[in-house]
Write a protein that holds these residues in place. Structure first.
Motif, PDB file in Angstrom:
ATOM      1  N   ALA A  25       0.722  -1.143   0.079  1.00  0.00           N
ATOM      2  CA  ALA A  25      -0.094   0.090   0.015  1.00  0.00           C
ATOM      3  C   ALA A  25       0.802   1.238   0.143  1.00  0.00           C
ATOM      4  O   ALA A  25       0.504   2.303  -0.711  1.00  0.00           O
ATOM      5  CB  ALA A  25      -1.059  -0.065   1.335  1.00  0.00           C
ATOM      6  N   GLU A  29       0.269   4.101  -3.087  1.00  0.00           N
ATOM      7  CA  GLU A  29       0.005   5.228  -2.565  1.00  0.00           C
ATOM      8  C   GLU A  29       0.817   6.089  -3.473  1.00  0.00           C
ATOM      9  O   GLU A  29       0.323   7.394  -3.668  1.00  0.00           O
ATOM     10  CB  GLU A  29       0.055   5.350  -1.358  1.00  0.00           C
ATOM     11  CG  GLU A  29      -0.866   5.138  -0.250  1.00  0.00           C
ATOM     12  CD  GLU A  29      -0.863   5.135   1.232  1.00  0.00           C
ATOM     13  OE1 GLU A  29       0.395   5.561   1.744  1.00  0.00           O
ATOM     14  OE2 GLU A  29      -1.528   4.973   2.148  1.00  0.00           O
ATOM     15  N   TRP A  56      -4.513  -5.256  -4.979  1.00  0.00           N
ATOM     16  CA  TRP A  56      -3.926  -3.921  -4.678  1.00  0.00           C
ATOM     17  C   TRP A  56      -5.131  -3.328  -3.766  1.00  0.00           C
ATOM     18  O   TRP A  56      -4.869  -2.532  -2.834  1.00  0.00           O
ATOM     19  CB  TRP A  56      -3.852  -3.227  -6.056  1.00  0.00           C
ATOM     20  CG  TRP A  56      -2.538  -3.297  -6.734  1.00  0.00           C
ATOM     21  CD1 TRP A  56      -1.645  -4.584  -6.322  1.00  0.00           C
ATOM     22  CD2 TRP A  56      -1.981  -2.586  -7.991  1.00  0.00           C
ATOM     23  NE1 TRP A  56      -0.673  -4.404  -7.320  1.00  0.00           N
ATOM     24  CE2 TRP A  56      -0.776  -3.400  -8.192  1.00  0.00           C
ATOM     25  CE3 TRP A  56      -2.512  -1.721  -8.468  1.00  0.00           C
ATOM     26  CZ2 TRP A  56       0.013  -2.954  -9.372  1.00  0.00           C
ATOM     27  CZ3 TRP A  56      -1.473  -1.061  -9.496  1.00  0.00           C
ATOM     28  CH2 TRP A  56      -0.513  -1.683  -9.944  1.00  0.00           C
ATOM     29  N   ALA A  59      -5.067  -4.149  -0.144  1.00  0.00           N
ATOM     30  CA  ALA A  59      -3.613  -3.511   0.449  1.00  0.00           C
ATOM     31  C   ALA A  59      -4.261  -2.336   0.951  1.00  0.00           C
ATOM     32  O   ALA A  59      -3.837  -1.738   1.799  1.00  0.00           O
ATOM     33  CB  ALA A  59      -2.581  -3.633  -0.464  1.00  0.00           C
ATOM     34  N   LEU A  60      -4.988  -1.596  -0.233  1.00  0.00           N
ATOM     35  CA  LEU A  60      -5.338  -0.074   0.076  1.00  0.00           C
ATOM     36  C   LEU A  60      -6.456  -0.093   1.092  1.00  0.00           C
ATOM     37  O   LEU A  60      -6.289   0.814   2.002  1.00  0.00           O
ATOM     38  CB  LEU A  60      -5.800   0.368  -1.077  1.00  0.00           C
ATOM     39  CG  LEU A  60      -4.624   0.762  -2.025  1.00  0.00           C
ATOM     40  CD1 LEU A  60      -5.013   1.274  -3.530  1.00  0.00           C
ATOM     41  CD2 LEU A  60      -3.444   1.816  -1.580  1.00  0.00           C
ATOM     42  N   GLN A  63      -4.776  -0.535   4.258  1.00  0.00           N
ATOM     43  CA  GLN A  63      -3.822   0.804   4.584  1.00  0.00           C
ATOM     44  C   GLN A  63      -5.058   1.626   5.307  1.00  0.00           C
ATOM     45  O   GLN A  63      -4.593   2.550   6.248  1.00  0.00           O
ATOM     46  CB  GLN A  63      -3.275   1.264   3.458  1.00  0.00           C
ATOM     47  CG  GLN A  63      -2.592   2.545   3.653  1.00  0.00           C
ATOM     48  CD  GLN A  63      -1.208   2.171   4.348  1.00  0.00           C
ATOM     49  OE1 GLN A  63      -1.065   1.193   4.940  1.00  0.00           O
ATOM     50  NE2 GLN A  63      -0.297   3.208   4.040  1.00  0.00           N
TER      51      GLN A  63
END
Length: 131
Positions: A25, A29, A56, A59-60, A63
């Motif tokens: 992440a 970003e 993805w 992961a975001l 985060q």
């Protein structure tokens, strides 16, 4: 050749990729919205692209959850109110600090008056007990 902006992005990404504490992440970003997100390579079929983007996305999301928890912890910090006041601008901050100074001075005067009163009372108590 890359332009300065792209060079800075690549340098940041390289730094993150060699940092053992950086997460996926953290790297994502840094990536601006564009071709990296919407285009797939020749080696990647549509299913692979979907899997990649799903990874993805997860992961975001993690985060974002971590950042939301950190934000909630910070809001509970006793200094959060001060930070909020500071964020309102320099003039507001100065006015706020002046009000704090006045309140502290008032409290100091009250405490001094109470201390003087207690000393006076103590003086009366100790002078009458010496008789």
């Amino acid at each position: 050749m890359v332009n300065d902006e792209d060079g800075e992005l690549l340098a940041n990404l390289q730094g993150l990729c060699i940092d053992p504490t950086a997460s996926l992440a953290d790297v994502l970003e840094e990536l601006p919205w564009g071709l990296v997100w919407t285009t797939r390579s020749l080696q990647e079929n549509i299913a692979d692209q979907h899997r990649r983007l799903t990874i993805w996305e997860q992961a975001l999301k993690r985060q974002m959850e971590n950042l939301n928890r950190a934000t909630e912890r910070l809001k509970k910090d006793q200094r959060y109110g001060l930070w909020q006041q500071r964020e309102k601008g320099t003039d507001y901050w100065r006015t706020f600090l002046n009000q704090c100074i006045e309140q502290q001075q008032d409290q100091n005067y009250e405490l001094q008056a109470e201390l003087d009163s207690l000393r006076e009372e103590w003086g009366r108590i100790t002078s009458t007990s010496n008789l």
